[in-house]
Scaffold this active site. Structure first.
Site, PDB file in Angstrom:
ATOM      1  N   ASP A 216      -4.759   0.967  -5.684  1.00  0.00           N
ATOM      2  CA  ASP A 216      -3.690   0.078  -6.068  1.00  0.00           C
ATOM      3  C   ASP A 216      -4.143  -0.676  -7.320  1.00  0.00           C
ATOM      4  O   ASP A 216      -5.250  -0.455  -7.823  1.00  0.00           O
ATOM      5  CB  ASP A 216      -3.317  -0.858  -4.896  1.00  0.00           C
ATOM      6  CG  ASP A 216      -1.929  -1.444  -5.059  1.00  0.00           C
ATOM      7  OD1 ASP A 216      -1.383  -1.957  -4.077  1.00  0.00           O
ATOM      8  OD2 ASP A 216      -1.388  -1.377  -6.184  1.00  0.00           O
TER       9      ASP A 216
HETATM   10  C1  GLC Z   1       1.329  -3.199  -6.922  1.00  0.00           C
HETATM   11  C2  GLC Z   1       1.670  -2.940  -5.469  1.00  0.00           C
HETATM   12  C3  GLC Z   1       1.980  -1.500  -5.167  1.00  0.00           C
HETATM   13  C4  GLC Z   1       2.629  -0.831  -6.371  1.00  0.00           C
HETATM   14  C5  GLC Z   1       1.595  -0.831  -7.486  1.00  0.00           C
HETATM   15  C6  GLC Z   1       2.150  -0.207  -8.772  1.00  0.00           C
HETATM   16  O1  GLC Z   1       0.233  -4.056  -7.003  1.00  0.00           O
HETATM   17  O2  GLC Z   1       0.738  -3.392  -4.507  1.00  0.00           O
HETATM   18  O3  GLC Z   1       2.844  -1.483  -4.017  1.00  0.00           O
HETATM   19  O4  GLC Z   1       3.006   0.494  -6.048  1.00  0.00           O
HETATM   20  O5  GLC Z   1       1.107  -2.122  -7.794  1.00  0.00           O
HETATM   21  O6  GLC Z   1       3.184  -1.015  -9.279  1.00  0.00           O
END
Ligand code: GLC
Length: 717
Positions: free
Chosen positions: A286
């Site tokens: 993430d």
């Molecule tokens: C964010 C979220 C995740 C998302 C990612 C890309 O921090 O935790 O759910 O898909 O970044 O945007």
């Protein structure tokens, strides 16, 4: 292309790749890395020099997001088709022409494509208890993602929502494992079909693996204290089901469980995910979470060590996201022998396999916008989903449905906002840019104004005016709740409503006029004292772009409500007990005392189940048990009802919940109509995670509960 052909192609391509090209495939960067500066925003927002630096010189394998993080906002579909075309053209200029996979958060429709069909959020989709709608949402979302030229959706969330304070509760399908499993896998099947290389299909991403949704203090990205038995019983099953449903990518938990950050947890990421769940796709970190093993968690002594820890734990792709540090550091680690080339080859093979499965190596013409984007049938599906997702929680003296000519006074901070019905991940990351919302969608107030024949007065929050105006009206619609948010931005200290809303409610009640409370927002804010004094309560949560019209349909009886709560609605700020509470919680006094229980939801009709029967009253371990039950519409109008089948394992070596949902079916019945339903409960449905952390069905007595009836059966040794 079949699995064998793909395997051969991946092997061949891998053998041609340099170490730099391999490490590049494991690197994902945000659009910002290839974009022109925000203040120079023009039609084509890509800087060709920066794009070449990323794709040609750093061999970047994936790009994510819409331009201008953190103020990212939706782009027109034409701009998306142009930008993604520019990215793929750059990839086609690389030595081996490996396509870039472009990832996007399309979590309730194509978030960042203007005028896309934006569905009720997951918490609302769960409230429909209608997997067909989740399947259709997946289908439509995939179509609109692909029509935008995007190729990979960071959806669906498979975390379960058992911590109502958590600012991403609304991104989950609620507190129950079975409900979340059914709704999540239906979405995946709709989104991917049998072959996600098809022009209107796209790969999904299970997130956030695992245990992210249960922070002890309710704040996003804070520690979850989850023992492995609890993890296996409540948090792993939805991911196991998502893998079985064919989702080829998994995004990892940004936080930590039992002191181990998700991105450093070899046991979860490799031993369990690969060894037990048999996941063959690739994992993606993430946001910045590899760096954060060093900058935040103090687990790694340097950024370089953080890269080593994460890659060796089982992270295949890094969402870096703003630079090439991961690429540079991993190259050094492989050259120094700290990370074996075999681990790189393993990760890159997984990534290339998904790219082949997604058909990226055989690019088709982009899906036509006409007939695939914001179509009439998609909008109709969205309207139905919004209607089915609304929960009628209280309806005293049949205050609802309203007469069309009723004089209605509408008040409250959420009545005239589209953003209050959509929440985060809507046009912008936080979803709060009301000015960017489409002008052709109606807020609750506008939908009432369109539908009502009587006088409609709107007073947003002036309590004195509400007092004065009330006497000229028959009913007050009090629209309360939350403004949009997601992630840590949405962290709060308490579920209590803010004082301004409480005082407005007290004023509305003090007028002596009948009040209908409508709540909108991602979490169950505490409304007890208000709900007990008003005549009607409608729980809207986040019904999406068609929410205004859906709520007006229900308020005026043009649609018979049938939504059921996918969470237990707390009576007090610390009322976090879920419906599947343990015997110890009801021993001396029942601590499960929600304002509205899990699966609560009224109709303008009434329904009754009867004749609950089991095909056998004893079965051998490994056998299925067949359950039959009748459901009747005992009311005066046609309506939909969800029949829920719960079990209780009467005694076991690990304490068992008082009841657990194991099957459900939604039926539509005309007045007086009865339908006979059959359910098959499998050994898996009767199983639990035993003392030895293994799934087991223990012989002994079980109960099956449907409606007001309970029947027993025994599993023999
Ligand atoms: C964010 C979220 C995740 C998302 C990612 C890309 O921090 O935790 O759910 O898909 O970044 O945007």
């Amino acid at each position: 292309m079949n699995a064998q052909e793909i395997e051969a192609k991946v092997k061949h391509l891998l053998s041609q790749m340099t170490l730099e090209e391999k490490v590049g495939q494991m690197t994902q960067v945000d659009f910002t890395v290839i974009g022109i500066p925000k203040e120079q925003q023009t039609e084509d927002q890509i800087d060709p020099v920066k794009l070449n630096e990323a794709v040609l010189n750093h061999h970047v394998g994936s790009i994510l997001n819409t331009p201008f993080t953190p103020d990212n906002k939706a782009q027109s579909i034409d701009v998306w088709r142009k930008m993604t075309g520019t990215v793929q053209a750059a990839a086609a200029k690389t030595r081996l022409k490996i396509p870039v996979i472009y990832g996007i958060d399309a979590i309730h429709g194509a978030t960042y494509t203007q005028n896309s069909v934006l569905f009720p959020q997951a918490i609302n989709m769960a409230a429909t208890f209608n997997p067909d709608l989740s399947f259709k949402e997946g289908e439509i979302t995939a179509r609109e993602v692909r029509a935008s030229g995007l190729q990979w959706n960071f959806s669906t969330v498979m975390d379960i929502g058992r911590q109502p304070l958590w600012p991403r509760l609304w991104e989950t399908f609620g507190e129950d494992v079975h409900l979340a499993t059914v709704m999540g896998t239906s979405y995946i099947k709709g989104h991917q079909g049998d072959d996600f290389s098809a022009a209107a299909k796209a790969p999904t991403c299970l997130k956030h693996y695992v245990g992210y949704s249960y922070p002890l203090n309710g704040k996003d990205r804070t520690p979850a204290w989850i023992g492995e038995r609890t993890l296996r019983e409540y948090f792993l099953p939805t991911f196991a089901a998502g893998i079985k449903a064919g989702s080829p990518t998994i995004m990892v938990n940004s936080a930590e469980v039992d002191g181990i950050p998700g991105h450093a947890n070899y046991h979860y990421l490799t031993t369990i995910l690969r060894g037990e769940l048999g996941f063959k796709g690739f994992t993606v970190s993430d946001w910045e979470d590899i760096k954060r093993l060093y900058t935040r968690d103090k687990l790694a002594a340097s950024e370089k060590e953080a890269v080593k820890i994460a890659v060796m734990a089982g992270i295949d792709m890094s969402m870096v996201p703003f630079d090439f540090s991961f690429y540079d550091l991993l190259l050094e680690l492989v050259k120094s022998g700290d990370v074996p080339l075999s681990r790189i080859d393993e990760a890159v093979s997984r990534i290339l396999t998904v790219k082949y499965q997604a058909g990226l190596f055989e690019p088709k013409p982009l899906l036509a916008v006409e007939g695939n984007f914001a179509t009439a049938d998609a909008l109709a599906t969205n309207r139905l989903a919004a209607r089915e997702s609304i929960v009628l929680a209280k309806n005293e003296q049949h205050i609802l449905p309203l007469k069309k000519d009723a004089r209605i006074l509408v008040t409250g901070p959420t009545a005239n906002l589209l953003s209050a019905m959509n929440g985060g991940w809507t046009i912008t990351w936080q979803g709060a840019a009301e000015e960017l919302y489409p002008k052709d969608k109606l807020t609750v107030l506008q939908a009432i104004q369109k539908k009502a024949a009587g006088q409609v007065t709107y007073i947003e929050g002036d309590r004195q005016k509400v007092l004065e105006e009330a006497e000229n009206h028959d009913v007050i619609l009090l629209s309360l709740g939350e403004q949009p948010y997601t992630e840590t931005v949405g962290n709060i200290e308490s579920l209590a409503l803010d004082q301004v809303q409480i005082e407005l409610a007290q004023t509305a009640i003090a007028t002596g006029k009948p009040v209908v409370l409508l709540t909108l927002g991602g979490r169950p804010r505490i409304i007890t004292s208000i709900a007990e004094q008003v005549s009607g309560v409608v729980l809207g949560f986040l019904p999406g772009m068609e929410g205004g019209e859906a709520i007006a349909d229900i308020l005026y009886g043009d649609y018979n409500p049938n939504g059921k709560l996918p969470i237990s609605y707390p009576r007090n700020t610390n009322g976090f007990t879920s419906y599947d509470y343990k015997p110890i919680e009801s021993f001396e006094s029942n601590v499960y005392h929600p304002l509205y229980p899990f699966a609560h939801g009224l109709s303008y009709s009434s329904f009754a189940t009867s004749a609950l029967k089991l095909e056998k009253d004893r079965i051998h371990s490994g056998e299925n048990i067949i359950v039959s039950v009748n459901v009747k519409n005992t009311g005066a109008i046609t309506g939909k009802e969800v029949v829920l089948v719960y079990i209780n394992d009467v005694a076991a070596s690990v304490t068992r919940p008082n009841k657990q949902l194991k099957a459900f079916k939604k039926v539509e019945l005309t007045p007086g109509q009865t339908e006979s339903l059959r359910f098959t409960l499998t050994p898996y449905d009767l199983s639990f995670i035993g003392v030895d952390l293994k799934r087991v069905v223990e012989p002994g007595d079980f109960k099956v509960m449907v409606g007001k009836e309970t029947v027993g059966f025994t599993v023999l040794k």
